[in-house]
Motif scaffolding. Structure first.
Motif, PDB file in Angstrom:
ATOM      1  N   ILE A  50      14.406  -7.241  10.034  1.00  0.00           N
ATOM      2  CA  ILE A  50      15.631  -7.088  10.658  1.00  0.00           C
ATOM      3  C   ILE A  50      16.218  -5.766  10.770  1.00  0.00           C
ATOM      4  CG2 ILE A  50      17.930  -7.814  10.494  1.00  0.00           C
ATOM      5  CD1 ILE A  50      16.967 -10.432   8.985  1.00  0.00           C
ATOM      6  N   GLY A  51      16.241  -4.900   9.843  1.00  0.00           N
ATOM      7  CA  GLY A  51      16.578  -3.724   9.849  1.00  0.00           C
ATOM      8  C   GLY A  51      15.922  -2.716  10.959  1.00  0.00           C
ATOM      9  N   GLY A  52      14.699  -3.053  10.840  1.00  0.00           N
ATOM     10  CA  GLY A  52      13.612  -2.548  11.950  1.00  0.00           C
ATOM     11  C   GLY A  52      14.093  -2.773  13.282  1.00  0.00           C
ATOM     12  N   MET A  53      14.713  -3.978  13.605  1.00  0.00           N
ATOM     13  CA  MET A  53      15.131  -4.168  15.093  1.00  0.00           C
ATOM     14  C   MET A  53      16.286  -3.200  15.352  1.00  0.00           C
ATOM     15  SD  MET A  53      14.745  -8.415  14.754  1.00  0.00           S
ATOM     16  CE  MET A  53      13.612  -9.296  13.990  1.00  0.00           C
ATOM     17  N   ALA A  54      17.339  -3.190  14.326  1.00  0.00           N
ATOM     18  CA  ALA A  54      18.370  -2.296  14.650  1.00  0.00           C
ATOM     19  C   ALA A  54      17.968  -0.845  14.761  1.00  0.00           C
ATOM     20  CB  ALA A  54      19.439  -2.285  13.434  1.00  0.00           C
ATOM     21  N   VAL A  55      16.959  -0.599  14.019  1.00  0.00           N
ATOM     22  CA  VAL A  55      16.301   1.098  14.032  1.00  0.00           C
ATOM     23  C   VAL A  55      15.466   1.224  15.505  1.00  0.00           C
ATOM     24  CG1 VAL A  55      14.764   2.420  13.249  1.00  0.00           C
ATOM     25  CG2 VAL A  55      16.403   1.432  11.818  1.00  0.00           C
ATOM     26  N   SER A  56      14.842   0.315  16.159  1.00  0.00           N
ATOM     27  CA  SER A  56      14.329   0.453  17.290  1.00  0.00           C
ATOM     28  C   SER A  56      15.445   0.430  18.293  1.00  0.00           C
ATOM     29  CB  SER A  56      13.573  -0.966  17.589  1.00  0.00           C
ATOM     30  OG  SER A  56      12.428  -0.948  16.680  1.00  0.00           O
ATOM     31  N   LEU A  57      16.276  -0.236  18.453  1.00  0.00           N
ATOM     32  CA  LEU A  57      17.421  -0.071  19.355  1.00  0.00           C
ATOM     33  C   LEU A  57      18.241   1.348  19.293  1.00  0.00           C
ATOM     34  CD1 LEU A  57      19.134  -1.372  21.614  1.00  0.00           C
ATOM     35  CD2 LEU A  57      20.771  -2.167  19.940  1.00  0.00           C
ATOM     36  N   LEU A  58      18.352   1.820  18.152  1.00  0.00           N
ATOM     37  CA  LEU A  58      18.919   3.267  17.946  1.00  0.00           C
ATOM     38  C   LEU A  58      18.002   4.164  18.574  1.00  0.00           C
ATOM     39  CD1 LEU A  58      20.191   2.977  14.255  1.00  0.00           C
ATOM     40  CD2 LEU A  58      21.655   3.840  16.360  1.00  0.00           C
ATOM     41  N   ARG A  59      16.751   4.165  18.249  1.00  0.00           N
ATOM     42  CA  ARG A  59      15.773   5.146  18.872  1.00  0.00           C
ATOM     43  C   ARG A  59      15.783   4.869  20.199  1.00  0.00           C
ATOM     44  NH1 ARG A  59      11.934   3.727  14.011  1.00  0.00           N
ATOM     45  NH2 ARG A  59      12.025   5.513  12.628  1.00  0.00           N
ATOM     46  N   ALA A  60      15.736   3.794  20.929  1.00  0.00           N
ATOM     47  CA  ALA A  60      15.754   3.690  22.344  1.00  0.00           C
ATOM     48  C   ALA A  60      17.100   4.020  22.913  1.00  0.00           C
ATOM     49  CB  ALA A  60      15.742   1.996  22.685  1.00  0.00           C
ATOM     50  N   GLN A  61      18.093   4.220  22.246  1.00  0.00           N
ATOM     51  CA  GLN A  61      19.238   4.590  22.785  1.00  0.00           C
ATOM     52  C   GLN A  61      19.325   6.152  22.706  1.00  0.00           C
ATOM     53  OE1 GLN A  61      22.135   2.580  20.243  1.00  0.00           O
ATOM     54  NE2 GLN A  61      22.270   0.800  21.758  1.00  0.00           N
ATOM     55  N   ASN A  62      18.387   6.580  21.881  1.00  0.00           N
ATOM     56  CA  ASN A  62      18.507   8.072  21.686  1.00  0.00           C
ATOM     57  C   ASN A  62      17.531   8.924  22.617  1.00  0.00           C
ATOM     58  OD1 ASN A  62      20.828   8.076  19.829  1.00  0.00           O
ATOM     59  ND2 ASN A  62      19.373   8.032  17.953  1.00  0.00           N
ATOM     60  N   GLN A  63      16.759   7.954  23.172  1.00  0.00           N
ATOM     61  CA  GLN A  63      15.745   8.664  24.212  1.00  0.00           C
ATOM     62  C   GLN A  63      16.379   9.127  25.299  1.00  0.00           C
ATOM     63  OE1 GLN A  63      12.841   5.724  24.772  1.00  0.00           O
ATOM     64  NE2 GLN A  63      12.002   6.033  22.659  1.00  0.00           N
TER      65      GLN A  63
END
Length: 234
Positions: free
Chosen positions: A221-234
């Protein structure tokens, strides 16, 4: 659904006469990073179907798990007792949130950054709680004190099903999210969250597998939040 394990809703706690009452409402609270479909399928932040990594309880040897609880309580150390009380006497996040402020102070981070970390942390933890409750009531796995053995748990057993551990699920989620924001502290964060999960075995209120699989679910679940964070920072 046919099971090879004891159901929480069918067996009284040790010393009681009737099975515990159900309260599955938190399993249906709204979520931030996970979308629930009408058939109880779940989508990640990118609208992809989630394949949950948590093990089905029918694959677990619960008799063996009970022996682990019994042996642990018979050989409990002062350090283990302290961990059980530290994580079990308050909300788990009450001990996690100060870590954010401590790291922010250490790295001299400003208020906007701290607010962002807190927002993602608590939103992800919300989803971890909801999904842990969903699986708890989906599978209805009994607690260690429902097997008719006179255990001596250090803390009172919570009044909801055992598998997976919510403490462990939240800990796994927190580990992943906080390690993203504070990568220099990842090793210490992992150790702290591992202690949070293991404390529930020391308390005598969870099986060890509740904690291991809870950590796994929380990290997913935490990985899903982090994946979104990474996508937003691209």
């Amino acid at each position: 659904m046919r099971t090879n394990y004891r159901r929480w809703s069918e067996h009284p706690y040790f010393g009681e006469q009737t099975p515990p009452q159900q309260n599955p409402e938190p399993a249906y609270f709204p979520m931030f990073f996970i979308l629930r479909q009408t058939n109880n399928g779940f989508l990640d932040p990118f609208q992809q179907r989630i394949l949950w990594q948590i093990k089905n309880p029918n694959e677990i040897d619960w008799g063996f798990e009970l022996t682990i609880v019994e042996r642990t309580l018979l050989s409990i150390t002062p350090e283990q007792r302290q961990l059980a009380q530290y994580w079990g006497m308050v909300e788990a996040t009450q001990n996690m949130t100060p870590m954010i402020y401590n790291y922010a102070q250490k790295y001299q981070l400003g208020s906007p950054f701290i607010a962002r970390v807190l927002a993602y942390f608590h939103a992800a933890v919300n989803d971890a709680f909801v999904m842990s409750w969903y699986f708890k009531y989906l599978w209805d796995v009994a607690r260690p004190n429902q097997y008719g053995t006179n255990l001596s748990p250090l803390l009172s057993t919570p009044r909801f099903p055992s598998y997976p551990s919510a403490h462990a699920t939240v800990a796994g989620c927190a580990e992943t999210v906080l390690s993203y924001f504070f990568p220099q502290e990842a090793s210490g964060i992992k150790n702290t969250m591992g202690e949070c999960a293991l404390s529930r075995l020391y308390a005598g209120v969870h099986f060890n597998v509740d904690n291991d699989e809870g950590l796994k679910l929380g990290r997913q679940i935490g990985g899903m939040a982090v994946s979104l964070l990474r996508a937003q920072n691209q």
